[in-house]
Design a protein around this motif. Structure first.
Motif, mmCIF file in Angstrom:
data_model
loop_
_atom_site.group_PDB
_atom_site.id
_atom_site.type_symbol
_atom_site.label_atom_id
_atom_site.label_comp_id
_atom_site.label_asym_id
_atom_site.label_seq_id
_atom_site.Cartn_x
_atom_site.Cartn_y
_atom_site.Cartn_z
ATOM 1 N N LYS A 58 -28.123 -0.317 35.393
ATOM 2 C CA LYS A 58 -27.793 -0.938 36.667
ATOM 3 C C LYS A 58 -26.667 -0.173 37.373
ATOM 4 N N LYS A 59 -25.670 0.242 36.609
ATOM 5 C CA LYS A 59 -24.531 0.963 37.170
ATOM 6 C C LYS A 59 -24.981 2.296 37.787
ATOM 7 N N LYS A 60 -25.798 3.019 37.044
ATOM 8 C CA LYS A 60 -26.241 4.336 37.508
ATOM 9 C C LYS A 60 -27.150 4.224 38.729
ATOM 10 N N LEU A 61 -27.985 3.202 38.737
ATOM 11 C CA LEU A 61 -28.861 3.026 39.902
ATOM 12 C C LEU A 61 -28.024 2.680 41.133
ATOM 13 N N ALA B 95 -43.009 7.533 22.268
ATOM 14 C CA ALA B 95 -43.357 6.358 23.085
ATOM 15 C C ALA B 95 -42.134 5.740 23.736
ATOM 16 N N VAL B 96 -41.013 5.749 23.008
ATOM 17 C CA VAL B 96 -39.783 5.159 23.523
ATOM 18 C C VAL B 96 -38.760 6.251 23.809
ATOM 19 N N ILE B 97 -38.160 6.187 24.999
ATOM 20 C CA ILE B 97 -37.168 7.182 25.405
ATOM 21 C C ILE B 97 -35.779 6.617 25.146
ATOM 22 N N HIS B 98 -34.979 7.318 24.358
ATOM 23 C CA HIS B 98 -33.697 6.764 23.934
ATOM 24 C C HIS B 98 -32.518 7.265 24.764
ATOM 25 N N ASP B 99 -32.718 8.333 25.521
ATOM 26 C CA ASP B 99 -31.624 8.911 26.301
ATOM 27 C C ASP B 99 -31.491 8.187 27.645
ATOM 28 N N THR B 100 -30.378 7.489 27.823
ATOM 29 C CA THR B 100 -30.189 6.690 29.030
ATOM 30 C C THR B 100 -30.281 7.540 30.294
ATOM 31 N N GLU B 101 -29.698 8.760 30.249
ATOM 32 C CA GLU B 101 -29.734 9.643 31.422
ATOM 33 C C GLU B 101 -31.178 9.927 31.839
ATOM 34 N N VAL B 102 -31.997 10.227 30.842
ATOM 35 C CA VAL B 102 -33.406 10.507 31.122
ATOM 36 C C VAL B 102 -34.082 9.270 31.726
ATOM 37 N N CYS B 103 -33.778 8.103 31.158
ATOM 38 C CA CYS B 103 -34.356 6.849 31.665
ATOM 39 C C CYS B 103 -33.994 6.658 33.140
ATOM 40 N N VAL B 104 -32.735 6.891 33.464
ATOM 41 C CA VAL B 104 -32.275 6.700 34.840
ATOM 42 C C VAL B 104 -33.001 7.669 35.778
ATOM 43 N N ARG B 105 -33.113 8.928 35.365
ATOM 44 C CA ARG B 105 -33.798 9.930 36.212
ATOM 45 C C ARG B 105 -35.248 9.529 36.470
ATOM 46 N N ARG B 106 -35.892 9.027 35.402
ATOM 47 C CA ARG B 106 -37.291 8.619 35.537
ATOM 48 C C ARG B 106 -37.432 7.444 36.503
ATOM 49 N N VAL B 107 -36.545 6.484 36.354
ATOM 50 C CA VAL B 107 -36.607 5.307 37.221
ATOM 51 C C VAL B 107 -36.347 5.707 38.671
ATOM 52 N N LEU B 108 -35.377 6.588 38.875
ATOM 53 C CA LEU B 108 -35.072 7.035 40.240
ATOM 54 C C LEU B 108 -36.278 7.725 40.866
ATOM 55 N N GLU C 52 -25.030 3.643 41.750
ATOM 56 C CA GLU C 52 -24.379 4.873 42.197
ATOM 57 C C GLU C 52 -25.319 5.739 43.041
ATOM 58 N N GLN C 53 -26.597 5.533 42.834
ATOM 59 C CA GLN C 53 -27.597 6.270 43.611
ATOM 60 C C GLN C 53 -28.066 5.447 44.809
ATOM 61 N N TYR C 54 -27.278 4.452 45.160
ATOM 62 C CA TYR C 54 -27.572 3.614 46.332
ATOM 63 C C TYR C 54 -28.899 2.850 46.230
ATOM 64 N N ILE C 55 -29.240 2.455 45.019
ATOM 65 C CA ILE C 55 -30.379 1.555 44.850
ATOM 66 C C ILE C 55 -29.819 0.128 44.822
ATOM 67 N N GLY C 56 -30.381 -0.741 45.639
ATOM 68 C CA GLY C 56 -29.954 -2.146 45.653
ATOM 69 C C GLY C 56 -30.845 -2.996 44.761
ATOM 70 N N PHE C 57 -30.373 -4.188 44.415
ATOM 71 C CA PHE C 57 -31.134 -5.076 43.545
ATOM 72 C C PHE C 57 -31.420 -6.397 44.238
ATOM 73 N N ARG C 58 -32.660 -6.787 44.270
ATOM 74 C CA ARG C 58 -32.990 -8.100 44.819
ATOM 75 C C ARG C 58 -34.311 -8.584 44.240
ATOM 76 N N PRO C 59 -34.499 -9.895 44.208
ATOM 77 C CA PRO C 59 -35.720 -10.448 43.597
ATOM 78 C C PRO C 59 -36.960 -10.115 44.419
ATOM 79 N N LEU C 60 -38.119 -10.380 43.841
ATOM 80 C CA LEU C 60 -39.388 -10.068 44.477
ATOM 81 C C LEU C 60 -39.581 -10.815 45.787
ATOM 82 N N PHE C 61 -39.103 -12.049 45.825
ATOM 83 C CA PHE C 61 -39.185 -12.869 47.040
ATOM 84 C C PHE C 61 -38.852 -12.047 48.280
ATOM 85 N N ALA C 62 -37.741 -11.279 48.146
ATOM 86 C CA ALA C 62 -37.185 -10.549 49.276
ATOM 87 C C ALA C 62 -38.129 -9.482 49.806
#
Lengths: 256, 256, 256, 256
Positions: free
Chosen positions: A238-241, A185-198, A243-253
Motif C-alpha cells: 500500500k505504501k509503495k503504491l 507460482a508465488v513471488i516473494h520479492d515485494t519490489e517485484v510484486c509492486v512493479r507487477r501491480v503498477l 508513492e506512485q500516486y495510486i489511490g485506493f477506493r472501493p469498487l462502488f466508486a
C-alpha cells in the motif's frame, strides 16, 4: 490519478474457532469479502464482522463457497449448476440481510476457494453463479479472476464486473494463475510484486511466467491477513503504491 | 364479511429426503412458512418451494428454527439472546433472497418448533427475535401464538403482528396451548374444531380446557399437511368455514 | 507413595481451525480426553491426535459431547435419554477405532461441556451415558465430577469410575462446582490451589466456598492448555505436587 | 450347491426423515450395509437399524460415505487420500460400536455412492480405504465392485474380499458398470436379469453391453428396497435363483 480497490477475505472464524486478523487487516483494504456460513463463518461471526466493516467504512462483499466447513471450501465438489445457483442465492441473501440490518448496502459478490477456481475455468458454472447474483440484485458487482471465464460470464449476464489480480502470484500465458504446486507460482520479492501491480494498473499488462506480456485488467488486488508477514506485505504494498500516486477506493466508486 | 388466513409449514424436505405433501396442502392455505435450512430445508428445496408458492399465488413467510437438523428444531437449545438474533437474520435473509429473486415479496416470519415454544413464554428471547425481524425489514409481519408473550414482544417492537390459532388444540386459561403430553390436548372431532374456530373469529373467544371463556385474537389458523388425514381435515375445515361466510386471504390483505 | 492422574482435553481443532496447544500440554498430563467430532474435532484431527498421544505414551479417553459444533458443546440441548445413549456409542466407537488402529487401548470416557454439567446433576441422563459406555466396553473407566450424580450412576452401572477434581475451582457444600457466574468461583492463587489439591489427595477433603470441610475423592485433576498462563499453571502445579511426593500415572494404573 | 450373498443398503433415514423400506427389504437379503452418519443415517437410526438386523439374524456391514448429507454422498468430493482414510476409520468405528453393543460382530465394509464409484477406478484411493479397514480390524471383509480396482486394492492389502455384482445393470468390456446416463445401462426384464446372475454365479461370466463375454466373480448381489417395484424385483430374483438351486448365505459363511 489512478485508483485501485484492495480486498481481503474476512469473517472466516466459526463458533469458538478463530481464523485471521480481522481488525488488523481492515487498515489496509477498501473492500472485504465476508464468509457466509458454508465454508466458514457463522451467523454470529457474520453479524459481528458486518458491523465492524460498516463502522470502519469498508465496502462489503459476500464470499459464498461450497458447503464444506471441514474442508474450508477448498475441495472441489461435483455439485450441479442448479445446486450452485441455489447455494449462491442462499449465502448472498443471508449476508445481505446483515448488511441491510446495519443500514449498509452490499457492494459485491466474490466466490470462494474451490468454487472460485472452478468458475474461473467452467463457463456454465460461472454463468449460473452470475445469474444467481443478478437475480438477487442486479446492482451487485461480481468480483472474479481478471480476464477469466468467470468475469466473462458475469459480463455476459449484464453485471458490473470487478477484475481481481494477485500481487504475489505468477500468471500463465492465458491469464490463469500458475498452480501453487509449480515452482515460481508465488513471488516473494515485494519490489517485484509492486512493479507487477503498477504495470497491471498503469499499462494493463503483466509478464507471464513464460516471459510473455499479457493483457490484464486490474480493479482490485487480493490482500491476505492470515499472519504478521502477510500484514507486513499489505502495508508495504500500500505504501509503495501510494508513492506512485495510486489511490485506493472501493469498487462502488468505479461505477459513478 | 370476516376473513382469516390459513397457514402451513412448507419446504421441510432436505436433500434426497422428502417430508410433507407440499403440492397438495397448497390448495388449502393462503400463506406458507418455508423452512430456512437450519432445522429443515436446504437451498435447493427453498428455491423450488418459493417458486411453487409464487406460481400458486400463495403468500410466503420465513420459518427460522434452531440449528438442529438431527432434531428437526424440536429440541430446546440454550442459545443466547445474541445468538438467537443472528440466527434469525441469517435465515430470514436467505429466504428473502429466494423470494425476491422470483419477483416476490416476503410477507411474514414465524419462528419454528422449539424456538416458537420458547419465545411464547420468554419475553427477552421473543424481543430479540422481533428486533431481528424489524432490523431486516420493518414491513414484515411477525406471526406468533395468539395473545402470547411472543406476539406482545413483536407489537412492542413496532411490528405488525399476526395472531395464530390452532383449530384442534386445547387452550389453558392463560392462552397457552395444553401440552401434548396431557389428555385432551388434541381435539379430534372436526365439528368441535369448526365451532371453536368460528367462536375465535366471530367473537374473539374460545373455551379453555377448564371451561373458562378466554379472549383470543385469530388472524391465521395453522394447517397441517403431513398426511392424508391432515389434508382431509384441512379440506373440511375450509369448507365449513366457507359455509359460515368466512373468507380466506393472506396476512398482506389485513394491513391495507 | 500417593498417585494422581492429570487429564486435559485434546484434539479440539476442526478442519483448518486450530484450538489449544496440544503438543505442549502433553508434557504435563498422564491422560487425555479427545474430542469425537460432535462438539469439536474431525476424523483427521482425531487420527493425528490419537497418534500423537500414543507416541508420547499418554493414556487416551473419549470426550463425547452434544452435536453442536457452532456452540462447542457448551449449550444445553434438550435431547432424550435415548438420543444421549446413541450419541455416546457413536462417538466412543469412532474414537476407539482410531486408538485400536494404532495399536492402543481406549482407557476412559469423559462427557464434555454441557453434557458433563447436565449429567452431573441428572441421574437418568448420567445412567444412560454410563450404560452406553458399559455396552461398548465394560472395561472402560468412566471419568466424571468427583462425588457427583454422574459418578454415582457410573458406579451403579458396574463401571470403574475416576473422580475428577478441579484445582482452581471453588466447591459448594454438596460437592458441585460453584458457578463461574458467581464471585469466588475461580481460584487464582497457585499456592492455594496446590494446598487444596494436596488436601483432596491426602485427606480426601476440601473446604467449600462456605467454609465447610467436604469429602471428595480425587483420582484425576483437570488441566487446561488453552493459553500460556494455563500451561504455566500446569507446570507449577505438577512441580509442587512432585515436591510433596505425589506421583503421576494414568487411570489404567489404578485398577491393577 | 452354489451360494450367493444378497446385500442391500439400510439405515439411510436421518432424524425425522425416512428413506427406504428397511423392515420389508430385510426379508430378501443376507447382509446389509448400514449408513454411518456422513452421507445418511444418524446415531439413533444406526442403533435402531443395527438392533433390527441383529434380531433378524442378518449380517451387518458398515457403509461409509462422503461427509455430504445434502448430496446423499453421491457427489464427488476432492478429498485427499489421508482424509479418506480418517473418514473411513471414523465411520466404521462408530458402526462397529453399535454392533458390538448388541453382541454382534461387524462382517464387512462397503464404500457408498460416489466414494464407491471413485474407488472403483482410483487405485490409490481404494488402497487407502482398504488400509483403513485393515487397520480397524483385519477380519473385516471388504465388499466392492467385482473385478475392479477397488477389490484388487483390498486383496493387495490382505483383506478378504467380496465381489459385488448387479443384476439389473449392463457392464462394459473392462468390467465397469455402464453409466446410467447411457442407453441400455439398466436392464428392466427380470428374466434377463436372472439369466445374467445365474451365468455370473455358475460360470463366472457375463455378456458386456458390446456383446463380449467377460469374466466376473459374484459373491454378493446388490438389492434395492427403495420402492415397491424394487421389493417385487428382489422377491422374484430370489425365487428364481432358488428354483435354480442357488442358496443364500452371508459373506461370513464364505470364509469358513
Amino acid at each position: 490519478m489512478l485508483y485501485i480497490d484492495l480486498n481481503c477475505d474476512l469473517g472466516e472464524s466459526f463458533g469458538k474457532y478463530t481464523i485471521g486478523n480481522d481488525e488488523k487487516v481492515l487498515k489496509y483494504v477498501t473492500s472485504v469479502n465476508i464468509a457466509c456460513g458454508f465454508h466458514a463463518g457463522d451467523p454470529v461471526i457474520m453479524e459481528r464482522t458486518v458491523k465492524l466493516a460498516i463502522e470502519k467504512g469498508i465496502a462489503i462483499g459476500a464470499h459464498p463457497g461450497y458447503p464444506d466447513l471441514m474442508g474450508f471450501g477448498r475441495r472441489n465438489m461435483d455439485i450441479s449448476i442448479h445446486e450452485a445457483r441455489s447455494y449462491m442465492i442462499y449465502q448472498i441473501g443471508a449476508l445481505k440481510a446483515f448488511v441491510e440490518s446495519y443500514g449498509g448496502k452490499l457492494q459485491h459478490v466474490k466466490p470462494h476457494g474451490a468454487l472460485y477456481n472452478m468458475a474461473s475455468v467452467d463457463y456454465a458454472l460461472a454463468k449460473a453463479l452470475a445469474e444467481a447474483v443478478y437475480d438477487v440484485d442486479r446492482e451487485l458487482i461480481f468480483m472474479g479472476l481478471a480476464n477469466s471465464t468467470m468475469t466473462k460470464a458475469a459480463k455476459d449476464t449484464g453485471l458490473n464486473v470487478a477484475h481481481e489480480v494477485f500481487a504475489d502470484r505468477a500468471y500463465n500465458d492465458d491469464g490463469t494463475l500458475v498452480s501453487r504446486k509449480l515452482e515460481g507460482a508465488v513471488i516473494h520479492d515485494t519490489e517485484v510484486c509492486v512493479r507487477r501491480v503498477l504495470s497491471m494498473i498503469k499499462e494493463g499488462k503483466v509478464t507471464s511466467i513464460d516471459g510473455t506480456d499479457i493483457q490484464i485488467k486490474a480493479d482490485s488486488i487480493c490482500i491476505h491477513g492470515d499472519n504478521s508477514m502477510a500484514l507486513e506485505f499489505a502495508k508495504n504494498l500500500k505504501k509503495k503504491l501510494s508513492e506512485q500516486y495510486i489511490g485506493f477506493r472501493p469498487l462502488f466508486a468505479f461505477k459513478s
